[in-house]
Design an enzyme around this catalytic site. Sequence first.
Site, short mmCIF file in Angstrom:
data_model
loop_
_atom_site.label_atom_id
_atom_site.label_comp_id
_atom_site.label_asym_id
_atom_site.label_seq_id
_atom_site.Cartn_x
_atom_site.Cartn_y
_atom_site.Cartn_z
N ASP A 133 0.84 -1.19 0.00
CA ASP A 133 0.00 0.00 0.00
C ASP A 133 0.88 1.25 0.00
OD1 ASP A 133 -2.40 -1.68 0.43
OD2 ASP A 133 -1.43 -2.05 2.35
N HIS A 187 -4.72 -3.39 6.53
CA HIS A 187 -4.50 -3.66 5.09
C HIS A 187 -5.83 -4.09 4.50
CE1 HIS A 187 -3.01 -5.06 1.30
NE2 HIS A 187 -3.51 -6.26 1.54
#
Length: 328
Positions: A159, A187
């Site tokens: 990410d 996440h």
Amino acid sequence: SKAPVNVTVTGAAGQIGYALLFRIASGQLLGADTPVKLRLLEIPQAVKAAEGTAMELDDCAFPLLQGIDIFDDAGKAFEGANVGLLVGARPRGKGMERGDLLQANGGIFKPQGEAINAGAADDIRVLVVGNPANTNALIAQSHAPDVPAERFTAMTRLDHNRALTQLAKKLDVSINDIKKLTIWGNHSATQYPDLFNAEVDGANAAKAVGDQAWLENDFIPTVAKRGAAIIEARGASSAASAANAAIDHVYDWVNGTPEGDWTSAAIPSDGSYGVPEGLISSFPVVSKNGEWEIVQGLEIDEFSRARIDASVQELVEERDTVKQLGLV
Ligand code: NDP
């Protein structure tokens, strides 16, 4: 010469495993002076495929690769492990509720935590990649009471890397010009990529963008939903970029983060920034002497606070679910 480091990889015959193993064996996980021994864990049906990958690893004649062993038993796979990359997980099936998913993953990460507790090396470092990664890490950690809690981490580096590139493209700058970006929270789609504390060429990144609408309606959703966009385009989920992020996470953990910058990793909270202690949540982190430290003293404005809280709330709910299921 250095002693080899034992690296256990679960789900080794999967897509991410295929992209990951060759890079570990070539020295990119730990450094070009560190020999490695690979310990591959798979479910029995996938052991043959793992053997095929091992044949290809042999055929690369990597100078640093000092052995490959394949297991279908977690207890054996984690014996003497110095690094554990927990990639194999139960994917979300159609119509599967979050509780079902967590239950199925409990069946994988509980025995792996127990195996790590029983047989891993004293310096074991664990990175969970398999989703839901943060809560899978919590499950494994709770079954390894003899291992320091902070050795269990989950991956938000992909990410982080995705956010770096989106920002670099927006500002037409190089990745090298961007520092101090942060992914906060889980996440998952609730994660919060934070530009308010990031810097571009030393200046505040949010100010350099100067476009709150882009930040809210473009940047944040693009980073958070990138996985789905890749499945849509590629017909398969991201694998090489996930493997790359796993390499980045462990490399920095072992070798340290560069001076004047930080990265993102999901690590057990010490209560910093109002994140309940013990949750494995993504933070701005530096690594020193082989240990992650949460960067302290950042200003969190109202906009960021609301988003961090929402993602942390999701982690609290996941933790409550696995508690109810008796998995932690
Ligand atoms: P992948 O190798 O593509 O993915 C493995 C896991 O990584 C999935 O849970 C996936 O979650 C997760 N993941 C995390 N971040 C990302 C990302 N950014 N992009 C893509 N995936 C991400 O799955 P495969 O199905 O190809 O392989 C899984 C392997 O694991 C199989 O060979 C299976 O046999 C094995 N397995 C092994 C176990 C064990 O060793 N005990 C237990 C269970 C499975 P998501 O699907 O949500 O994207």
